[in-house]
Write a protein that holds these residues in place. Structure first.
Motif, PDB file in Angstrom:
ATOM      1  N   MET A  24       0.845  -1.191   0.000  1.00  0.00           N
ATOM      2  CA  MET A  24       0.000   0.000   0.000  1.00  0.00           C
ATOM      3  C   MET A  24       0.881   1.242   0.000  1.00  0.00           C
ATOM      4  N   THR A  25       0.519   2.204  -0.826  1.00  0.00           N
ATOM      5  CA  THR A  25       1.293   3.431  -0.950  1.00  0.00           C
ATOM      6  C   THR A  25       0.821   4.448   0.077  1.00  0.00           C
ATOM      7  N   SER A  26       1.749   4.980   0.858  1.00  0.00           N
ATOM      8  CA  SER A  26       1.382   6.000   1.830  1.00  0.00           C
ATOM      9  C   SER A  26       1.248   7.353   1.138  1.00  0.00           C
ATOM     10  N   ASP A  27       0.610   8.297   1.836  1.00  0.00           N
ATOM     11  CA  ASP A  27       0.436   9.634   1.274  1.00  0.00           C
ATOM     12  C   ASP A  27       1.773  10.299   0.989  1.00  0.00           C
ATOM     13  N   LEU A  28       2.798   9.962   1.763  1.00  0.00           N
ATOM     14  CA  LEU A  28       4.109  10.577   1.561  1.00  0.00           C
ATOM     15  C   LEU A  28       4.752  10.137   0.253  1.00  0.00           C
ATOM     16  N   GLN A  29       4.354   8.975  -0.268  1.00  0.00           N
ATOM     17  CA  GLN A  29       4.960   8.468  -1.494  1.00  0.00           C
ATOM     18  C   GLN A  29       4.169   8.847  -2.736  1.00  0.00           C
ATOM     19  N   LYS A  30       3.018   9.474  -2.572  1.00  0.00           N
ATOM     20  CA  LYS A  30       2.197   9.823  -3.720  1.00  0.00           C
ATOM     21  C   LYS A  30       2.853  10.925  -4.535  1.00  0.00           C
ATOM     22  N   THR A  31       2.664  10.815  -5.830  1.00  0.00           N
ATOM     23  CA  THR A  31       3.189  11.805  -6.759  1.00  0.00           C
ATOM     24  C   THR A  31       2.117  12.847  -7.024  1.00  0.00           C
ATOM     25  N   ARG A  32       2.537  14.110  -7.128  1.00  0.00           N
ATOM     26  CA  ARG A  32       1.590  15.159  -7.487  1.00  0.00           C
ATOM     27  C   ARG A  32       2.064  15.843  -8.769  1.00  0.00           C
ATOM     28  N   PHE A  33       1.106  16.219  -9.579  1.00  0.00           N
ATOM     29  CA  PHE A  33       1.355  16.897 -10.846  1.00  0.00           C
ATOM     30  C   PHE A  33       1.444  18.387 -10.555  1.00  0.00           C
ATOM     31  N   VAL A  34       2.612  18.964 -10.782  1.00  0.00           N
ATOM     32  CA  VAL A  34       2.836  20.377 -10.466  1.00  0.00           C
ATOM     33  C   VAL A  34       2.491  21.266 -11.652  1.00  0.00           C
ATOM     34  N   GLY A  35       2.971  20.917 -12.852  1.00  0.00           N
ATOM     35  CA  GLY A  35       2.680  21.745 -14.013  1.00  0.00           C
ATOM     36  C   GLY A  35       3.401  21.301 -15.261  1.00  0.00           C
ATOM     37  N   ILE A  36       3.063  21.967 -16.352  1.00  0.00           N
ATOM     38  CA  ILE A  36       3.697  21.738 -17.655  1.00  0.00           C
ATOM     39  C   ILE A  36       4.379  23.034 -18.052  1.00  0.00           C
ATOM     40  N   PHE A  37       5.589  22.907 -18.557  1.00  0.00           N
ATOM     41  CA  PHE A  37       6.368  24.077 -18.941  1.00  0.00           C
ATOM     42  C   PHE A  37       6.983  23.871 -20.309  1.00  0.00           C
ATOM     43  N   SER A  38       7.148  24.951 -21.048  1.00  0.00           N
ATOM     44  CA  SER A  38       7.874  24.923 -22.308  1.00  0.00           C
ATOM     45  C   SER A  38       9.268  25.467 -22.020  1.00  0.00           C
ATOM     46  N   MET A  39      10.260  24.588 -22.105  1.00  0.00           N
ATOM     47  CA  MET A  39      11.636  24.963 -21.793  1.00  0.00           C
ATOM     48  C   MET A  39      12.413  25.192 -23.093  1.00  0.00           C
ATOM     49  N   PRO A  40      13.067  26.329 -23.222  1.00  0.00           N
ATOM     50  CA  PRO A  40      13.869  26.590 -24.426  1.00  0.00           C
ATOM     51  C   PRO A  40      14.901  25.476 -24.645  1.00  0.00           C
ATOM     52  N   GLY A  41      14.900  24.938 -25.838  1.00  0.00           N
ATOM     53  CA  GLY A  41      15.848  23.878 -26.178  1.00  0.00           C
ATOM     54  C   GLY A  41      15.419  22.492 -25.721  1.00  0.00           C
ATOM     55  N   GLU A  42      14.399  22.402 -24.899  1.00  0.00           N
ATOM     56  CA  GLU A  42      13.933  21.112 -24.377  1.00  0.00           C
ATOM     57  C   GLU A  42      12.520  20.783 -24.846  1.00  0.00           C
ATOM     58  N   GLY A  43      11.732  21.781 -25.148  1.00  0.00           N
ATOM     59  CA  GLY A  43      10.333  21.555 -25.486  1.00  0.00           C
ATOM     60  C   GLY A  43       9.498  21.470 -24.226  1.00  0.00           C
ATOM     61  N   LEU A  44       8.431  20.691 -24.304  1.00  0.00           N
ATOM     62  CA  LEU A  44       7.536  20.552 -23.156  1.00  0.00           C
ATOM     63  C   LEU A  44       8.122  19.616 -22.110  1.00  0.00           C
ATOM     64  N   VAL A  45       8.001  20.011 -20.867  1.00  0.00           N
ATOM     65  CA  VAL A  45       8.383  19.168 -19.744  1.00  0.00           C
ATOM     66  C   VAL A  45       7.279  19.256 -18.693  1.00  0.00           C
ATOM     67  N   VAL A  46       7.136  18.193 -17.914  1.00  0.00           N
ATOM     68  CA  VAL A  46       6.194  18.218 -16.797  1.00  0.00           C
ATOM     69  C   VAL A  46       6.989  18.182 -15.508  1.00  0.00           C
ATOM     70  N   GLU A  47       6.451  18.829 -14.505  1.00  0.00           N
ATOM     71  CA  GLU A  47       7.061  18.803 -13.181  1.00  0.00           C
ATOM     72  C   GLU A  47       6.185  17.950 -12.279  1.00  0.00           C
ATOM     73  N   LEU A  48       6.795  16.935 -11.680  1.00  0.00           N
ATOM     74  CA  LEU A  48       6.121  16.064 -10.735  1.00  0.00           C
ATOM     75  C   LEU A  48       6.774  16.236  -9.377  1.00  0.00           C
ATOM     76  N   GLY A  49       5.961  16.221  -8.344  1.00  0.00           N
ATOM     77  CA  GLY A  49       6.485  16.368  -7.000  1.00  0.00           C
ATOM     78  C   GLY A  49       6.131  15.177  -6.138  1.00  0.00           C
ATOM     79  N   SER A  50       6.946  14.952  -5.123  1.00  0.00           N
ATOM     80  CA  SER A  50       6.692  13.910  -4.127  1.00  0.00           C
ATOM     81  C   SER A  50       7.322  14.377  -2.820  1.00  0.00           C
ATOM     82  N   SER A  51       7.317  13.512  -1.837  1.00  0.00           N
ATOM     83  CA  SER A  51       7.923  13.876  -0.559  1.00  0.00           C
ATOM     84  C   SER A  51       9.433  14.064  -0.698  1.00  0.00           C
ATOM     85  N   ASP A  52      10.010  13.528  -1.771  1.00  0.00           N
ATOM     86  CA  ASP A  52      11.450  13.654  -2.022  1.00  0.00           C
ATOM     87  C   ASP A  52      11.827  14.960  -2.711  1.00  0.00           C
TER      88      ASP A  52
END
Length: 73
Positions: free
Chosen positions: A1-29
Motif C-alpha cells: 500500500m502506498t502512503s500519502d508521503l509516497q504519492k506523486t503530485r502533478f505540479v505543471g507543464i512548462f515549455s523549456m527553451p531547447g527542451e520543449g515541453l516538460v512536466v514537473e512532478l512532486g513527491s515527498s522527495d
C-alpha cells in the motif's frame, strides 16, 4: 500500500527553451522535470514495480494535449 508521503503530485507543464515541453512532478522527495520520453519511461518502471502511475498518466495526457500548440514545424 502506498502512503500519502509516497504519492506523486502533478505540479505543471512548462515549455523549456531547447527542451520543449516538460512536466514537473512532486513527491515527498522533492520535484523533478520530465520530458515526454522520460515520463513514459517512469510510467513503465513504476508499473513494473507495481506502483500507482495515475498521476504520471494524467501528466502525459496533458502533455499530449499541449504538444500541438508548442510544435513549431
Amino acid at each position: 500500500m502506498t502512503s500519502d508521503l509516497q504519492k506523486t503530485r502533478f505540479v505543471g507543464i512548462f515549455s523549456m527553451p531547447g527542451e520543449g515541453l516538460v512536466v514537473e512532478l512532486g513527491s515527498s522527495d522533492g520535484t523533478a522535470l520530465y520530458d515526454k520520453q522520460g515520463l513514459q519511461y517512469r510510467i513503465i518502471q513504476r508499473q513494473q514495480a507495481g506502483l500507482d502511475t495515475s498521476t504520471e498518466e494524467i501528466a502525459l495526457g496533458q502533455m499530449n494535449n499541449f504538444a500541438p500548440v508548442f510544435d513549431v514545424g
